[in-house]
Design a protein around this motif. Structure first.
Motif, PDB file in Angstrom:
ATOM      1  N   ALA A 253      14.993  -4.924   8.151  1.00 49.35           N
ATOM      2  CA  ALA A 253      14.677  -5.854   7.069  1.00 49.35           C
ATOM      3  C   ALA A 253      13.570  -5.289   6.178  1.00 49.35           C
ATOM      4  O   ALA A 253      13.610  -5.409   4.951  1.00 49.35           O
ATOM      5  N   CYS A 254      12.576  -4.671   6.794  1.00 47.77           N
ATOM      6  CA  CYS A 254      11.480  -4.079   6.014  1.00 47.77           C
ATOM      7  C   CYS A 254      11.975  -2.907   5.173  1.00 47.77           C
ATOM      8  O   CYS A 254      11.532  -2.725   4.028  1.00 47.77           O
ATOM      9  N   LYS A 255      12.886  -2.123   5.718  1.00 46.08           N
ATOM     10  CA  LYS A 255      13.429  -1.000   4.948  1.00 46.08           C
ATOM     11  C   LYS A 255      14.159  -1.492   3.717  1.00 46.08           C
ATOM     12  O   LYS A 255      13.991  -0.947   2.604  1.00 46.08           O
TER      13      LYS A 255
ATOM     14  N   ARG B  24       7.738   3.704   8.281  1.00 47.08           N
ATOM     15  CA  ARG B  24       8.202   3.325   9.620  1.00 47.08           C
ATOM     16  C   ARG B  24       7.203   3.757  10.688  1.00 47.08           C
ATOM     17  O   ARG B  24       6.937   3.012  11.649  1.00 47.08           O
ATOM     18  N   ALA B  25       6.622   4.936  10.540  1.00 44.32           N
ATOM     19  CA  ALA B  25       5.617   5.414  11.499  1.00 44.32           C
ATOM     20  C   ALA B  25       4.394   4.501  11.496  1.00 44.32           C
ATOM     21  O   ALA B  25       3.799   4.236  12.556  1.00 44.32           O
ATOM     22  N   ILE B  26       4.019   3.994  10.319  1.00 45.34           N
ATOM     23  CA  ILE B  26       2.881   3.072  10.234  1.00 45.34           C
ATOM     24  C   ILE B  26       3.205   1.761  10.941  1.00 45.34           C
ATOM     25  O   ILE B  26       2.373   1.216  11.677  1.00 45.34           O
TER      26      ILE B  26
ATOM     27  N   LEU C 157       0.830  -1.206   0.000  1.00 43.33           N
ATOM     28  CA  LEU C 157       0.000   0.000   0.000  1.00 43.33           C
ATOM     29  C   LEU C 157       0.870   1.263   0.000  1.00 43.33           C
ATOM     30  O   LEU C 157       0.564   2.242  -0.704  1.00 43.33           O
ATOM     31  N   ALA C 158       1.915   1.244   0.787  1.00 43.04           N
ATOM     32  CA  ALA C 158       2.776   2.423   0.896  1.00 43.04           C
ATOM     33  C   ALA C 158       3.512   2.703  -0.405  1.00 43.04           C
ATOM     34  O   ALA C 158       3.624   3.866  -0.833  1.00 43.04           O
ATOM     35  N   LYS C 159       4.013   1.651  -1.065  1.00 42.47           N
ATOM     36  CA  LYS C 159       4.746   1.845  -2.309  1.00 42.47           C
ATOM     37  C   LYS C 159       3.827   2.376  -3.407  1.00 42.47           C
ATOM     38  O   LYS C 159       4.202   3.279  -4.163  1.00 42.47           O
ATOM     39  N   VAL C 160       2.611   1.836  -3.473  1.00 41.38           N
ATOM     40  CA  VAL C 160       1.643   2.330  -4.458  1.00 41.38           C
ATOM     41  C   VAL C 160       1.314   3.794  -4.190  1.00 41.38           C
ATOM     42  O   VAL C 160       1.094   4.582  -5.114  1.00 41.38           O
ATOM     43  N   SER C 161       1.285   4.176  -2.911  1.00 36.49           N
ATOM     44  CA  SER C 161       0.965   5.556  -2.539  1.00 36.49           C
ATOM     45  C   SER C 161       2.165   6.484  -2.676  1.00 36.49           C
ATOM     46  O   SER C 161       2.027   7.705  -2.502  1.00 36.49           O
ATOM     47  N   GLY C 162       3.357   5.924  -2.938  1.00 35.13           N
ATOM     48  CA  GLY C 162       4.552   6.739  -3.097  1.00 35.13           C
ATOM     49  C   GLY C 162       5.079   7.315  -1.803  1.00 35.13           C
ATOM     50  O   GLY C 162       5.645   8.413  -1.778  1.00 35.13           O
ATOM     51  N   LEU C 163       4.906   6.570  -0.692  1.00 35.34           N
ATOM     52  CA  LEU C 163       5.326   7.076   0.611  1.00 35.34           C
ATOM     53  C   LEU C 163       6.818   6.883   0.837  1.00 35.34           C
ATOM     54  O   LEU C 163       7.423   5.905   0.365  1.00 35.34           O
ATOM     55  N   SER C 164       7.415   7.800   1.591  1.00 37.29           N
ATOM     56  CA  SER C 164       8.818   7.666   1.985  1.00 37.29           C
ATOM     57  C   SER C 164       8.943   6.648   3.107  1.00 37.29           C
ATOM     58  O   SER C 164       7.960   6.319   3.788  1.00 37.29           O
ATOM     59  N   TRP C 165      10.171   6.173   3.306  1.00 36.78           N
ATOM     60  CA  TRP C 165      10.384   5.156   4.345  1.00 36.78           C
ATOM     61  C   TRP C 165      10.045   5.695   5.738  1.00 36.78           C
ATOM     62  O   TRP C 165       9.532   4.965   6.581  1.00 36.78           O
ATOM     63  N   SER C 166      10.300   6.973   6.012  1.00 39.11           N
ATOM     64  CA  SER C 166      10.014   7.513   7.350  1.00 39.11           C
ATOM     65  C   SER C 166       8.526   7.402   7.689  1.00 39.11           C
ATOM     66  O   SER C 166       8.158   7.107   8.837  1.00 39.11           O
ATOM     67  N   THR C 167       7.676   7.604   6.694  1.00 42.52           N
ATOM     68  CA  THR C 167       6.234   7.458   6.929  1.00 42.52           C
ATOM     69  C   THR C 167       5.853   5.996   7.102  1.00 42.52           C
ATOM     70  O   THR C 167       5.029   5.650   7.964  1.00 42.52           O
TER      71      THR C 167
END
Length: 368
Positions: A339-341, A320-322, A308-318
């Motif tokens: 590992a997720c990063k 990580r907050a999720i 979902l985050a990649k499709v939304s174009g979110l940065s890693w910092s956001t």
């Protein structure tokens, strides 16, 4: 109140001195009975100073009487809202449940701090007595859920006057796994947060689902039967969509329609611990339904969030907050962020879109 009754507690002090110094056990018990009768008969009219004097008398007697007399005193004082506070506290901390039980279960003189201190240090029988009180705050139930055995947990959840924090509900959902009775009771609590309700029902047995459906028969026909659709069924069940959830979804919809929903706002929701707002924002930015996003957010694996985050174009910092938000409400093992990063940085938007299309198809297949 007459002057005679006003001075009665003071006049007992001399008798008390003699009783404690020279009296037999029977005489001490008889003195306790007389003092208790005197207090109960005038408890409505006594001033704070006079109640304090009774408190002194009871405290002296409590140190010199046997457990059966203490238990009788507790049962007589427990229902009285104006009972001497120090005496009530002393009785509440008695190791014998016969003494502490009536006070822990009934006395309005006990504040949350005292109940929490007792729940943290005393026996399961003491916790069980606390669990039956007419009203329990979230701070108290947090301790009961953390320390209580199965009987205490069941009693607390079945108490209509009990409130639960999100942390308490998280522990209950984890503890209810494999326990049909507890799962049903937790699922029927009207204040359970939506995301925890979904997780509960997704892992529940058919028996639990049927019980929850039975609580709202008029919507039962709308709930799919297939086990793989348990989460989707939960959204149609009673209590699944709370007023707070509806308000959160309406807020996000308004922000989106006004063009004010962006990554910064989503990150702010996540950092503030707002699950419903975060989930709805992620759904809007990824152009999926809230239901699809919920399924991907509450699953134990981390891939759904990253898709979902990649499709939304979110940065890693956001992102990580999720993940931090999910970890806070899950009560399980923390996410391996490094590992997720690494995975998130390698994930291509085109791959994420393909996987997301599969999730959409899986969501809509039963309805078709």
């Amino acid at each position: 109140m007459s002057s005679k009754s006003a001075t009665a507690p003071a006049s007992l002090l001399d008798e008390l001195q003699a009783t404690l110094a020279h009296g037999t056990v029977a005489r001490r018990v008889e003195t306790l009975r007389r003092v208790t009768d005197l207090f109960i008969n005038g408890s409505v009219d006594y001033s704070d100073d006079q109640i304090g004097l009774f408190d002194d008398v009871f405290q002296c007697l409590l140190e010199h009487i046997e457990s059966s007399a203490r238990a009788l005193l507790a049962s007589r004082l427990a229902p009285i809202d104006t009972a001497p506070p120090r005496t009530i506290r002393t009785l509440a901390f008695d190791d014998l449940i016969e003494v502490a039980g009536p006070v822990l279960a009934q006395s309005m003189r006990l504040d949350d701090d005292t109940l929490i201190e007792t729940a943290r240090s005393k026996s399961q029988a003491h916790l069980l007595a606390i669990s039956t009180r007419k009203a329990l705050s979230g701070a108290v139930t947090d301790v009961l859920v953390l320390r209580g055995n199965d009987e205490v947990i069941q009693s607390t959840v079945n108490n209509p006057g009990a409130e639960f924090t999100e942390r308490g509900f998280t522990r209950l959902v984890s503890r209810a796994e494999g326990d049909d009775n507890l799962s049903t009771c937790v699922g029927l609590r009207p204040s359970i947060p939506r995301h925890l309700y979904l997780r509960l029902v997704a892992k529940a047995s058919d028996t639990v689902r049927q019980r929850l459906e039975a609580a709202n028969p008029e919507q039962a026909q709308e709930i799919p039967i297939a086990v793989k659709e348990a989460t989707r069924r939960a959204r149609s069940a009673p209590g699944a969509v709370t007023r707070d959830t509806a308000i959160a979804h309406a807020l996000v919809k308004s922000l989106y329609e006004d063009g004010r929903l962006d990554e910064f706002q989503l990150a702010a929701f996540a950092e503030a611990g707002k699950f419903d707002e975060t989930n709805a924002s992620l759904a809007a930015l990824a152009n999926v339904t809230v239901g699809v996003a919920e399924n991907m957010m509450i699953e134990s694996r981390a891939e759904g969030v990253m898709i979902l985050a990649k499709v939304s174009g979110l940065s890693w910092s956001t992102v990580r907050a999720i993940f931090n938000l999910r970890d806070d409400i899950s009560g399980g093992e923390p996410t391996d962020l490094q590992a997720c990063k690494d995975t998130y940085e390698r994930l291509r938007p085109s791959t994420a879109q393909q996987v997301l299309r599969f999730h959409r198809m899986q969501q809509s297949a039963p309805a078709a």
